[in-house]
Design a protein around this motif. Sequence first.
Motif, mmCIF file in Angstrom:
data_model
loop_
_atom_site.group_PDB
_atom_site.id
_atom_site.type_symbol
_atom_site.label_atom_id
_atom_site.label_comp_id
_atom_site.label_asym_id
_atom_site.label_seq_id
_atom_site.Cartn_x
_atom_site.Cartn_y
_atom_site.Cartn_z
ATOM 1 N N GLU A 201 0.829 -1.207 0.000
ATOM 2 C CA GLU A 201 0.000 0.000 0.000
ATOM 3 C C GLU A 201 0.864 1.258 0.000
ATOM 4 O OE1 GLU A 201 -3.834 -1.873 2.426
ATOM 5 O OE2 GLU A 201 -2.429 -0.536 3.476
ATOM 6 N N ALA A 202 0.284 2.327 -0.537
ATOM 7 C CA ALA A 202 0.950 3.638 -0.531
ATOM 8 C C ALA A 202 -0.040 4.682 -0.061
ATOM 9 C CB ALA A 202 1.469 3.982 -1.925
ATOM 10 N N LEU A 203 0.405 5.554 0.823
ATOM 11 C CA LEU A 203 -0.429 6.655 1.302
ATOM 12 C C LEU A 203 -0.421 7.771 0.264
ATOM 13 C CD1 LEU A 203 0.702 6.753 5.048
ATOM 14 C CD2 LEU A 203 -1.535 6.032 4.189
ATOM 15 N N ILE A 204 -1.625 8.184 -0.145
ATOM 16 C CA ILE A 204 -1.798 9.181 -1.207
ATOM 17 C C ILE A 204 -2.596 10.356 -0.652
ATOM 18 C CG2 ILE A 204 -2.763 9.592 -3.502
ATOM 19 C CD1 ILE A 204 -0.596 7.519 -3.572
ATOM 20 N N PRO A 205 -2.135 11.606 -0.875
ATOM 21 C CA PRO A 205 -2.884 12.759 -0.356
ATOM 22 C C PRO A 205 -4.188 12.992 -1.121
ATOM 23 C CG PRO A 205 -1.056 13.506 -1.712
ATOM 24 C CD PRO A 205 -0.910 12.018 -1.582
ATOM 25 N N THR B 102 -1.603 -0.705 -3.928
ATOM 26 C CA THR B 102 -2.945 -0.261 -3.550
ATOM 27 C C THR B 102 -2.858 1.117 -2.909
ATOM 28 O OG1 THR B 102 -3.632 -2.544 -3.169
ATOM 29 C CG2 THR B 102 -4.988 -0.829 -2.169
ATOM 30 N N CYS B 103 -3.738 2.011 -3.338
ATOM 31 C CA CYS B 103 -3.755 3.372 -2.779
ATOM 32 C C CYS B 103 -4.527 3.404 -1.477
ATOM 33 C CB CYS B 103 -4.408 4.341 -3.757
ATOM 34 S SG CYS B 103 -3.523 4.492 -5.323
ATOM 35 N N LYS B 104 -3.958 4.094 -0.497
ATOM 36 C CA LYS B 104 -4.619 4.310 0.788
ATOM 37 C C LYS B 104 -4.611 5.820 1.007
ATOM 38 C CE LYS B 104 -4.558 1.970 5.307
ATOM 39 N NZ LYS B 104 -5.276 0.724 5.069
ATOM 40 N N GLU B 105 -5.745 6.461 0.814
ATOM 41 C CA GLU B 105 -5.792 7.920 0.876
ATOM 42 C C GLU B 105 -5.675 8.435 2.311
ATOM 43 O OE1 GLU B 105 -9.312 9.345 -1.022
ATOM 44 O OE2 GLU B 105 -8.542 8.973 -3.049
ATOM 45 N N TYR B 106 -5.013 9.571 2.448
ATOM 46 C CA TYR B 106 -5.066 10.297 3.718
ATOM 47 C C TYR B 106 -5.587 11.696 3.424
ATOM 48 C CZ TYR B 106 -0.479 12.427 2.504
ATOM 49 O OH TYR B 106 0.553 13.104 1.902
ATOM 50 N N ALA B 107 -6.432 12.171 4.301
ATOM 51 C CA ALA B 107 -7.165 13.412 4.042
ATOM 52 C C ALA B 107 -6.322 14.638 4.353
ATOM 53 C CB ALA B 107 -8.447 13.438 4.866
ATOM 54 N N LEU B 108 -6.368 15.603 3.438
ATOM 55 C CA LEU B 108 -5.867 16.954 3.681
ATOM 56 C C LEU B 108 -7.089 17.858 3.691
ATOM 57 C CD1 LEU B 108 -2.782 17.082 1.268
ATOM 58 C CD2 LEU B 108 -2.805 16.517 3.704
ATOM 59 N N LYS B 109 -7.252 18.622 4.765
ATOM 60 C CA LYS B 109 -8.441 19.462 4.899
ATOM 61 C C LYS B 109 -8.055 20.883 5.279
ATOM 62 C CE LYS B 109 -11.473 15.628 6.241
ATOM 63 N NZ LYS B 109 -12.393 15.078 7.274
ATOM 64 N N GLU B 110 -8.893 21.806 4.823
ATOM 65 C CA GLU B 110 -8.637 23.222 5.089
ATOM 66 C C GLU B 110 -8.577 23.494 6.590
ATOM 67 O OE1 GLU B 110 -10.264 27.599 3.557
ATOM 68 O OE2 GLU B 110 -11.311 25.758 2.988
ATOM 69 N N GLU B 111 -9.479 22.849 7.356
ATOM 70 C CA GLU B 111 -9.508 23.092 8.805
ATOM 71 C C GLU B 111 -8.254 22.580 9.512
ATOM 72 O OE1 GLU B 111 -12.633 19.736 8.044
ATOM 73 O OE2 GLU B 111 -11.860 21.512 7.019
ATOM 74 N N ASN B 112 -7.512 21.691 8.829
ATOM 75 C CA ASN B 112 -6.255 21.194 9.387
ATOM 76 C C ASN B 112 -5.064 21.823 8.662
ATOM 77 O OD1 ASN B 112 -5.151 19.486 11.415
ATOM 78 N ND2 ASN B 112 -4.513 18.032 9.850
ATOM 79 N N ASN B 113 -5.316 22.967 8.014
ATOM 80 C CA ASN B 113 -4.264 23.724 7.328
ATOM 81 C C ASN B 113 -3.595 22.903 6.219
ATOM 82 O OD1 ASN B 113 -2.942 26.140 6.933
ATOM 83 N ND2 ASN B 113 -1.313 25.691 8.394
ATOM 84 N N TRP B 114 -4.361 21.981 5.616
ATOM 85 C CA TRP B 114 -3.887 21.142 4.516
ATOM 86 C C TRP B 114 -2.654 20.328 4.902
ATOM 87 C CZ3 TRP B 114 -7.793 20.871 1.400
ATOM 88 C CH2 TRP B 114 -8.581 21.981 1.127
ATOM 89 N N GLU B 115 -2.570 19.942 6.157
ATOM 90 C CA GLU B 115 -1.470 19.094 6.625
ATOM 91 C C GLU B 115 -2.015 17.720 7.004
ATOM 92 O OE1 GLU B 115 0.577 21.014 9.826
ATOM 93 O OE2 GLU B 115 1.243 22.702 8.586
ATOM 94 N N PRO B 116 -1.188 16.676 6.959
ATOM 95 C CA PRO B 116 -1.659 15.355 7.361
ATOM 96 C C PRO B 116 -2.143 15.361 8.806
ATOM 97 C CG PRO B 116 0.479 15.200 6.272
ATOM 98 C CD PRO B 116 0.227 16.653 6.517
ATOM 99 N N PHE C 99 -8.642 16.283 -8.144
ATOM 100 C CA PHE C 99 -7.513 15.999 -7.261
ATOM 101 C C PHE C 99 -7.922 15.132 -6.061
ATOM 102 C CE2 PHE C 99 -6.846 20.206 -9.231
ATOM 103 C CZ PHE C 99 -5.759 19.883 -10.025
ATOM 104 N N GLY C 100 -9.171 14.694 -6.034
ATOM 105 C CA GLY C 100 -9.657 13.877 -4.934
ATOM 106 C C GLY C 100 -10.940 14.437 -4.352
ATOM 107 N N SER C 101 -11.645 13.611 -3.609
ATOM 108 C CA SER C 101 -12.958 13.995 -3.083
ATOM 109 C C SER C 101 -12.895 15.207 -2.169
ATOM 110 C CB SER C 101 -13.596 12.817 -2.339
ATOM 111 O OG SER C 101 -12.741 12.375 -1.291
ATOM 112 N N ASN C 102 -11.771 15.410 -1.474
ATOM 113 C CA ASN C 102 -11.654 16.571 -0.593
ATOM 114 C C ASN C 102 -11.467 17.877 -1.363
ATOM 115 O OD1 ASN C 102 -12.013 15.184 1.788
ATOM 116 N ND2 ASN C 102 -9.836 14.820 2.113
ATOM 117 N N GLY C 103 -11.367 17.761 -2.694
ATOM 118 C CA GLY C 103 -11.286 18.959 -3.523
ATOM 119 C C GLY C 103 -12.606 19.324 -4.180
ATOM 120 N N ASN C 104 -13.662 18.567 -3.885
ATOM 121 C CA ASN C 104 -14.946 18.784 -4.570
ATOM 122 C C ASN C 104 -15.506 20.192 -4.392
ATOM 123 O OD1 ASN C 104 -15.320 16.400 -5.949
ATOM 124 N ND2 ASN C 104 -16.284 15.356 -4.231
ATOM 125 N N GLY C 105 -15.254 20.797 -3.263
ATOM 126 C CA GLY C 105 -15.815 22.127 -3.001
ATOM 127 C C GLY C 105 -14.908 23.267 -3.423
#
Length: 384
Positions: free
Chosen positions: A120-124, A141-155, A356-362
């Motif tokens: 597996e590989a962790l993918i942003p 296999t891709c294993k996504e990790y979320a980057l979110k605005e509320e977390n300052n786009w950090e893991p 770029f991923g589901s967290n980019g939908n908005g």
Amino acid sequence: MDIKVSERLEGIGEYYFSQKLREIEELNKQGKKIINLGIGSPDLPPHPEVVKVLQEEAAKPNVHAYQSYKGSPVLRNAMAAFYKKWYQADVNPDMEVLPLIGSKEGIMHICMTYLNKGDEALIPNPGYPTYSSAVKLAGGTCKEYALKEENNWEPDFKALEEIDLSKVKLMWINYPEMPTGKQASKELFERIVAFGKKHNILICHDNPYSFILNEQPISILSAEGAKEVALELNSLSKASNMAGWRVGMMIGAKERIEEVLRFKSNMDSGMFLPVQLAAAKALSLDKEWYDQLNGIYSERRKLVHQLLDVLQCKYDKAQVGMFVWAKIPSSYKDGYELSDEVLYDKNVFITPGGIFGSNGNGYIRISLCAKKEVLEEALERVTA
């Protein structure tokens, strides 16, 4: 004939921009004259001295043979000196530098070198789509990790510690982050290095944007002990305006470079020598070059901010890199809806963040790789 493609291509679709460019071409045939603010392909030329080196070297009769898989010592020394000057990272040019035919190939080389089926590989998420494509093509296999605005786009390291990491071999990171424009700090890199060491995960840092609209370029290799656990990819495409020249680099520990070279040497040969020598010249340029480049991008960014204001999108002015990432108004379902509306109603193409991923939908993303006059015309169209 019933010829089937390989299983490794299952789930690998055509790159979004490839498909969208065909649609834009059809609209242009209809007389639409679409302004494309989607793709980050630098429109400015390299430094004149870089072009001069290429011309002079290419005219010599003895430079057209196959080149070393490890690249010219001139280029490797220039890459090591570049890392020392700008990132304060000590790099051995003979053992810790591998020139690449563009850093994108390095993403594939790393995945093919280290991933077996079931690994597996962790993918942003959001992140550069090529990371997941390369992992899948290599059988991983891709294993996504979320980057979110509320977390300052950090893991979110707490969330990462709570998932099963036993099969994870690689973690892809990218700062300044594309598409969000988030800049890294040395503290963030230190946390990522510690995470990689703790879980025996190879950290793969993709670093092509560190000089664009950024006064503090930083490499993960400036973090203590990073070479033990990290590889870094870098590129001349953006900061040197040499995207079509295909010159990149991989920097890391001697063992990692040798491992990747075992794969790479079976895939290609060395770059055309005059290109390597011209690239060495580009890497030797001083701050004046980057200041001039960023002065142009800064003016363009002001116009993009105005365009986003008209679209009632919100954005962080602290972003760096050659794009602007913006949150769409709540009246739109997602970035695709806004992107299509602007394309079909205003004849301007901007990138929907969802590619770029589901967290980019908005979100949407706008490239700064368009001349000021083009951006002014786009602003007029969107405002009308």
